[in-house]
Design an enzyme around this catalytic site. Structure first.
Site, short mmCIF file in Angstrom:
data_model
loop_
_atom_site.label_atom_id
_atom_site.label_comp_id
_atom_site.label_asym_id
_atom_site.label_seq_id
_atom_site.Cartn_x
_atom_site.Cartn_y
_atom_site.Cartn_z
N LYS A 148 0.84 -1.21 0.00
CA LYS A 148 0.00 0.00 0.00
C LYS A 148 0.87 1.25 0.00
O LYS A 148 1.05 1.90 1.02
CB LYS A 148 -0.96 -0.04 1.20
CG LYS A 148 -2.14 0.93 1.06
CD LYS A 148 -3.20 0.61 2.09
CE LYS A 148 -4.26 1.68 2.22
NZ LYS A 148 -5.13 1.83 1.04
N GLU A 180 -9.16 -4.29 -9.86
CA GLU A 180 -9.89 -3.71 -8.73
C GLU A 180 -10.30 -2.29 -9.09
O GLU A 180 -10.01 -1.81 -10.18
CB GLU A 180 -9.01 -3.71 -7.46
CG GLU A 180 -7.70 -2.97 -7.63
CD GLU A 180 -6.72 -3.15 -6.47
OE1 GLU A 180 -7.17 -3.31 -5.32
OE2 GLU A 180 -5.50 -3.08 -6.73
N LEU A 204 -4.55 -4.82 -4.17
CA LEU A 204 -4.34 -4.59 -2.74
C LEU A 204 -5.19 -5.60 -1.96
O LEU A 204 -6.34 -5.85 -2.31
CB LEU A 204 -4.74 -3.16 -2.36
CG LEU A 204 -4.43 -2.84 -0.89
CD1 LEU A 204 -2.93 -2.62 -0.72
CD2 LEU A 204 -5.19 -1.63 -0.41
N1 PLP Z 1 -7.71 -1.49 -3.55
C1 PLP Z 1 -7.09 -0.31 -3.63
C2 PLP Z 1 -6.29 0.00 -4.84
C3 PLP Z 1 -7.19 0.61 -2.57
O1 PLP Z 1 -6.55 1.80 -2.65
C4 PLP Z 1 -7.98 0.29 -1.44
C5 PLP Z 1 -8.13 1.21 -0.30
O2 PLP Z 1 -7.64 2.29 -0.27
C6 PLP Z 1 -8.63 -0.96 -1.42
C7 PLP Z 1 -8.46 -1.82 -2.48
C8 PLP Z 1 -9.49 -1.37 -0.25
O3 PLP Z 1 -8.69 -1.72 0.86
P1 PLP Z 1 -9.23 -1.56 2.34
O4 PLP Z 1 -10.48 -2.39 2.42
O5 PLP Z 1 -8.14 -2.12 3.18
O6 PLP Z 1 -9.50 -0.10 2.55
#
Ligand code: PLP
Length: 284
Positions: A148, A180, A204
């Site tokens: 991240k 995603e 992610l």
């Molecule tokens: N995918 C991406 C690219 C993201 O930036 C995020 C969240 O910022 C997510 C998925 C979702 O992750 P989370 O559920 O941990 O917020």
């Protein structure tokens, strides 16, 4: 004025400073987490703290604080800013050093910054009742999306492309499959099966995704973790996205085509309810 946290100090936001040599600024050499706050409590803090440690370790970056210290800082910021509904943003960078592509040596202290953002009505968002519209765009990000990092220029461009097209967000497509959303994980529902991309370096590993899939399984819903195409998505009965700040958000239109009835689907609505309910019970 907000109180923010910078390298061990709680400061008014206009007094907080970061070096112009900070590698987060020069190289996007930093990682982040966003944790939601509902009823003044942190949603799934343990999940975010664990993913932060993993992002740091994948980049051989030192952790400036322990998970216990991090929790204490989150709670202190929520209290000082009297935050009841919103989010806590956390960023750790490799710190300030002379500009060089090579990582600086170990005595360079990492930079840690946290701030809060109030979002009244977060849990009761009107968008959750009407659903959002997405467009598809090619996935032009780097290859380690499981880390991240703060390198968010392409997702930012993607949101601008969505806005220009009159939509709310974009789903990214690579090798014919949806990876995603620009800031969320993407799902479709076919019959009574929830389908979302399998984990890997291409997406992610959403903390909300993990919780929602666990809760879906506990509620005897069928889940398939696999790639899906845009054609499949446009032909789905329902679609939705998940993230820490939107929870479960229905998608009612993809590339101009109505999904299902054009209203938020039953599965998404049920999962949103279960997620909010369970997460609030476990919040710290
Ligand atoms: N995918 C991406 C690219 C993201 O930036 C995020 C969240 O910022 C997510 C998925 C979702 O992750 P989370 O559920 O941990 O917020």
């Amino acid at each position: 004025m907000r109180t923010v946290y910078v390298n061990g100090e709680y400061l008014p936001e206009d007094q907080a400073k970061i070096s112009v040599f900070d590698r987060g600024f020069l190289f996007a050499d930093g990682v982040y987490e966003v944790t939601s706050v509902l009823d003044g409590k942190l949603i799934d803090f343990a999940g975010h703290a664990a993913r932060l440690q993993r992002s740091l370790s994948e980049l051989e970056m030192a952790s400036p604080v322990t998970s216990e210290e991090l929790l204490a800082i989150h709670k202190e910021l929520v209290a000082r800013n009297e935050l009841t509904e919103g989010l806590v943003y956390l960023q750790v960078t490799r710190g300030a050093a002379d500009r060089d592509f090579l990582y600086p040596d170990e005595d360079t202290a990492p930079t840690i910054v946290l701030f809060t953002q109030a979002k009244p009505g977060l849990a009761d968002a009107p968008a959750a009742k009407r659903g959002i519209k997405v467009i598809s765009i090619p996935d032009r990000r780097w290859g380690r999306r499981d880390i991240k990092t703060v390198q968010l220029l392409y997702p930012s461009m993607g949101k601008m492309m969505a806005k220009a097209a009159g939509a709310d967000d974009a789903w990214m497509v690579e090798d014919g499959a949806v990876t995603e959303g620009t800031s969320n994980n993407a799902y479709i529902v076919k019959g009574n099966t929830i389908i979302t991309r399998h984990l890997g370096e291409e997406i992610l590993h959403g903390i909300t995704r993990a919780a929602v899939l666990r809760m879906a399984a506990e509620s005897q819903m069928k889940v398939e973790e696999r790639s899906f195409t845009m054609e499949e998505a446009m032909d789905a009965d329902e679609a939705f996205v998940t993230s820490a700040s939107t929870f479960v958000m229905p998608v009612v239109e993809i590339d101009g085509a109505q999904i299902g009835t054009g209203a938020p689907g039953k599965v998404a609505a049920r999962l949103r309810e279960i997620y909010l309910d369970e997460s609030l019970k476990a919040a710290v």
